[in-house]
Each structure stands twice: as C-alpha cells, then as structure tokens.
Design an enzyme around this catalytic site. Sequence first.
Site, PDB file in Angstrom:
ATOM      1  N   LYS A 176       0.880  -1.186   0.000  1.00 28.30           N
ATOM      2  CA  LYS A 176       0.000   0.000   0.000  1.00 28.30           C
ATOM      3  C   LYS A 176       0.909   1.226   0.000  1.00 28.30           C
ATOM      4  O   LYS A 176       1.466   1.607   1.022  1.00 28.30           O
ATOM      5  CB  LYS A 176      -0.883  -0.025   1.254  1.00 28.30           C
ATOM      6  CG  LYS A 176      -2.239   0.624   1.096  1.00 28.30           C
ATOM      7  CD  LYS A 176      -2.273   2.122   0.977  1.00 28.30           C
ATOM      8  CE  LYS A 176      -1.962   2.929   2.183  1.00 28.30           C
ATOM      9  NZ  LYS A 176      -1.665   4.336   1.795  1.00 28.30           N
ATOM     10  N   GLU A 179      -0.674   7.610  -0.276  1.00 30.42           N
ATOM     11  CA  GLU A 179      -1.678   8.155  -1.197  1.00 30.42           C
ATOM     12  C   GLU A 179      -1.117   9.322  -2.017  1.00 30.42           C
ATOM     13  O   GLU A 179      -1.555   9.581  -3.128  1.00 30.42           O
ATOM     14  CB  GLU A 179      -2.942   8.596  -0.442  1.00 30.42           C
ATOM     15  CG  GLU A 179      -2.724   9.500   0.766  1.00 30.42           C
ATOM     16  CD  GLU A 179      -2.494   8.717   2.066  1.00 30.42           C
ATOM     17  OE1 GLU A 179      -1.887   7.633   2.011  1.00 30.42           O
ATOM     18  OE2 GLU A 179      -2.914   9.222   3.126  1.00 30.42           O
ATOM     19  N   GLU A 232       2.603   8.250  15.251  1.00 29.09           N
ATOM     20  CA  GLU A 232       1.171   8.185  15.593  1.00 29.09           C
ATOM     21  C   GLU A 232       0.494   6.997  14.893  1.00 29.09           C
ATOM     22  O   GLU A 232      -0.198   6.198  15.532  1.00 29.09           O
ATOM     23  CB  GLU A 232       0.557   9.505  15.127  1.00 29.09           C
ATOM     24  CG  GLU A 232      -0.845   9.730  15.529  1.00 29.09           C
ATOM     25  CD  GLU A 232      -1.421  10.936  14.758  1.00 29.09           C
ATOM     26  OE1 GLU A 232      -0.750  11.458  13.851  1.00 29.09           O
ATOM     27  OE2 GLU A 232      -2.555  11.306  15.079  1.00 29.09           O
ATOM     28  N   GLU A 251       9.088   1.236  11.335  1.00 28.90           N
ATOM     29  CA  GLU A 251      10.167   2.208  11.069  1.00 28.90           C
ATOM     30  C   GLU A 251       9.513   3.575  11.180  1.00 28.90           C
ATOM     31  O   GLU A 251       8.798   4.000  10.270  1.00 28.90           O
ATOM     32  CB  GLU A 251      10.732   2.016   9.657  1.00 28.90           C
ATOM     33  CG  GLU A 251      11.377   0.679   9.404  1.00 28.90           C
ATOM     34  CD  GLU A 251      12.659   0.472  10.170  1.00 28.90           C
ATOM     35  OE1 GLU A 251      13.282   1.470  10.584  1.00 28.90           O
ATOM     36  OE2 GLU A 251      13.032  -0.692  10.384  1.00 28.90           O
ATOM     37  N   CYS A 285      13.497  10.793   7.873  1.00 34.47           N
ATOM     38  CA  CYS A 285      13.235  10.317   9.245  1.00 34.47           C
ATOM     39  C   CYS A 285      14.451  10.493  10.145  1.00 34.47           C
ATOM     40  O   CYS A 285      14.314  10.715  11.335  1.00 34.47           O
ATOM     41  CB  CYS A 285      12.817   8.856   9.198  1.00 34.47           C
ATOM     42  SG  CYS A 285      13.930   7.844   8.219  1.00 34.47           S
ATOM     43  N   GLU A 386       9.206  15.967  15.667  1.00 38.56           N
ATOM     44  CA  GLU A 386       9.708  15.811  14.301  1.00 38.56           C
ATOM     45  C   GLU A 386       9.014  16.836  13.406  1.00 38.56           C
ATOM     46  O   GLU A 386       7.785  16.891  13.366  1.00 38.56           O
ATOM     47  CB  GLU A 386       9.388  14.396  13.817  1.00 38.56           C
ATOM     48  CG  GLU A 386       9.944  14.106  12.457  1.00 38.56           C
ATOM     49  CD  GLU A 386       9.611  12.697  11.981  1.00 38.56           C
ATOM     50  OE1 GLU A 386       8.458  12.273  12.111  1.00 38.56           O
ATOM     51  OE2 GLU A 386      10.528  12.038  11.472  1.00 38.56           O
TER      52      GLU A 386
END
Length: 490
Positions: A176, A179, A232, A251, A285, A386
């Site tokens: 997936k 989007e 989250e 990750e 990240c 972040e």
Amino acid sequence: MDYGYQRMYINAERVDAQSGQTIDVFDPAFGTVIARVPQGNSSDIDQAVRSARHCFDSGVWPGRPARERERILLDLAQIIRRERDILAQTEVKDCGKPLADALADIDEAAFILEYYGGWVTKLNGEIPPTNPEAMSLIVKEPIGVAGLIIPWNYPFLMAIQKIAPALAAGCTCVLKPAEQTPLTALALPKYLEEALLPPGAVNIVTGYGDEAGEALVKHPGVDMISFTGSLEVGRHIQKTAALQIKRVTLELGGKSPNIVFADTNLDDAVAKTCFGVFWNQGEVCSAGSRVIVQEPIYDEFLDRVDNYLSSIKMGCGTHPDTTMGPLISLEHQKRVQEHVKSAYKDGAQCRAKGTLPDDSALIHGYFVEPMVFTNVDMTMRIMREEIFGPVMAVMPFSTEDEAVTLANDTPYGLAAALWTNDIKRALAVAKKLRAGTVWINDSQPAPSEAPWGGYKQSGQGRELGRMGLEEYLETKHIYINLNRGINTPE
Ligand code: NAD
C-alpha cells in the site's frame, strides 16, 4: 507531464477500485494534478490478500527452487537499472525531490534487489548438537503474506526495501503506497511481469491509510505488517495488529541529534551536518535536526552554516541546478509553517533563512525556505517534535556528558551523529547514544547491507541487511528421533 489514470495491480491484473473512486495525485512543485489512481478500500484489499494468499499457500512462490527466485530478483534489478531515468523522472514529479537524489534512490533500489536476490540461495538452517539419538533441524520458513505500508518521502526505494526481502524470504505481499506518491509503485507491474514473477506474488493497492491501510492491518489473511511512517500511525497499527498477535515491524520518526565537538574538522562537520538536515527538503526520518555544538566553535559553526544556506538552490526537482525541492503537499507545508510559528512563539531566534525559488511558475508549489534557529532549549517543540521539513535548531554545550544527556533527551532513537577527531571519545560517546544508527564523522549514510531501525519510539525490528530479511522469516524446529531400539521412549 500528465500520467493520466493509473490502475492498481491485483493477481497480475490492472484493476480499478471496486468503488470506482479515485485519488488525485499532485506535482508538489507546481500544485497541479498530474495523475489519478484508484481509491482502494477494504474490498480491494481483500482481493489483493486472497491473491497473495493463493500464491503463497499453493507454493507457487515459496515452493519455487531458490535459484529461480534468486534469478527473478536479479533480473528485476537489471530491469530497474535499465529504466532508471524514467523511474527517477516520475519520482521527481510525484514527490518533488531533486533529480540527482531520485536517481540515487532508484540505483539503491536496484542494489537492494541484488543484495536480497543473493541471500535467497544462502538461507541455511542449523543443526544444533542435542541428544545423540536425535537430530534437531532448525529451518527458516517465510512467514506468509506480508502487508507493506510505506510513506511518501522515498516512494520507490521504500517499496523495494520491503518487497525485495519479502520475496527473498519466500513471502508474497500486498503493498500500500502512500496516497500522495503512488506513481513509481504503479510503474512496477510491467517490470515484475518482465522478470517473470508469478501472479499474486506482489499486489499493489492504492488508497488512503484509514481505509486501505487499516484494512490491510486488520485482514486475517495477512501474517505480518511492515510499516514505515509516523509514530502516531505506527502506534495505532501496533494496537490493531495486537488483536491478532500479528508480527509488526515499525520504522517510525526521529528527532536525531548531531553533536559537534570542538576538535573536529569543521569544514566536513558543517557541510555534512547541513546536508543531514536539509537533504530531501528535510523530509527524512533520520534528519539530524537537533544540532549540539561545543561552545568554543559555536559562533564559527553558525557563520559557516549561514554560508551553506545561501548555497541551497530551491526549485523544481527536474532543473539541473536544484538542490532542494518543494515539500510533499499543501497540508505538509502548513504543518511545517506551524512548527516555525511555534518556534518563534517559544522564543527561538531565526538565525538565517534560505530563499524561495524565484521562478514565478513555482508560485503554487509547496516550498518552504530552509531555516536555522538558535536560542533554543530542550523544552521547545522545535527540539522535541519531528518537523519533517528544512528546519535546523542549534544549541551550545560545554562537556561531553552534557552533550550525551542532551542527545538522549528525546522519545525517539532512530539515528545520531557525532563529530570529533578523538577516536576514543567517538567510540565512548557512540556507545552511550540511544539510537539504532550512530554516525561518527558523517551524517545519513545508510548502506543497504547494514540494519536500519530505531531505539525507543522510533520503531521496532530492523530493515535492510540480514536482519531485515529475518523479519520476514519464521523459525521451525524439526525434531527427528533417531533411536533404533524397539519401544524405547525418548
Ligand atoms: P504516515 O504515518 O501518515 O503514513 C505512512 C503510511 O501509512 C501511508 O501509506 C498512509 O496511507 C498509511 N496509513 C495512514 N494511516 C493508516 C492506518 N490507520 N492504518 C494503516 N496505514 C495507515 O506517514 P507519512 O506522513 O507518509 O510519512 C512521514 C513519516 O514517516 C515521518 O514520521 C517519518 O519519520 C517516517 N519515516 C520513517 C522512516 C524510517 O526508516 N524510520 C523512513 C521514512 C519515513
């Protein structure tokens, strides 16, 4: 360039979403729609999982001789290398990054296929010494169907980073993509077919996280989830998967420290520290966005950072001079601007700013100028959360112990960098840093042969390297009673 309407890929067929709904895909440099993709939901995920399940349970993929599976992965790598220019161009249009970075991503993706292709024929088991009248075979088996959920900052690289070890282990999968950036993943099917991957081994469903992603995590036909994305969503996925005791690798995000000791080579430290914060528009990240500099060199370090900032060329990723592209979306641009506002409100001072692109064609793009903040402390959001944008925060320190305490003062633990010419200090500090990767006199290299992953809330499990392959494997113990006596119980 208009990419038109791109279909999903289930059981080797290009399909629409069963609902008929679609998602618009934007070019972030111009804010224009460049493609539409299906908005897959739980029905589409169900089809994709059934397809992956059949390919796995029938043994079509896992039962195939190891050398044939190896060959398919190596052939796929060759095809990706051949198609690197077109894939990189598509990646730039889809996620905005500069072309040179996109090319590097595609090259690394091809290498990852070669790396894991090589592992397929080397996955030996073990025979531990046990009872002399018995034999224990420890065999490694693929876990089954893997659900792969990825973010938008390295769309193609992340897709391959998960597909390659899954296939090498003998798993089948449902991918997936994010989007925002589905286009390079949807370019894959024709290459998979050219490499003669059997139908159902890789399925690709586009859609939103709370529909398609959620359905993939919940589907009982999925044996594991490999997720890369935000803390989250990772937390939510782990909770959901716990109901089925489903294996989950995560990750997640980071707020990585970058410690600069006064005895370092300052040219290198400044250039690579800045690179570590600003590359990929800060949408990284492991960005070393918390810069901690020893007092004697603090002012000089900042002066040199100002110079670096003025060398950044913002613009459209396809322009050869561009070194920084736009952020991924309007929504993300606003989120980064909110962080900047909160930094000002908390009393941080903007020390230097880069410039926005001067090309009027880019006025609707999602650009944010790179920024450097000082006068920060560890209570401020800019030091704790972040940002995922081109924002550096710099603070001074005096002693080694203080630097380590500041560096570890975060719920994250993805990566850390330190700069010093003293090897004893470097190793001592590296051991004290609570992070999955520690760079000494460098920032950001992540060779695919080595494991990648986080301590603390930056995740669990590892990607890449041999450990990344093991996440897709189960361990089975086969016990053989070799006692030749009659009726002799074991
Ligand atoms: P995100 O968590 O919003 O989305 C990531 C993916 O999860 C997308 O495909 C999204 O559709 C999907 N998703 C969203 N909600 C879901 C749900 N309820 N169930 C299942 N799937 C769901 O993250 P993002 O904004 O796309 O990416 C940025 C984040 O990714 C940052 O926090 C960054 O640090 C992290 N990241 C981590 C690494 C790493 O290696 N640790 C690498 C790249 C990005």
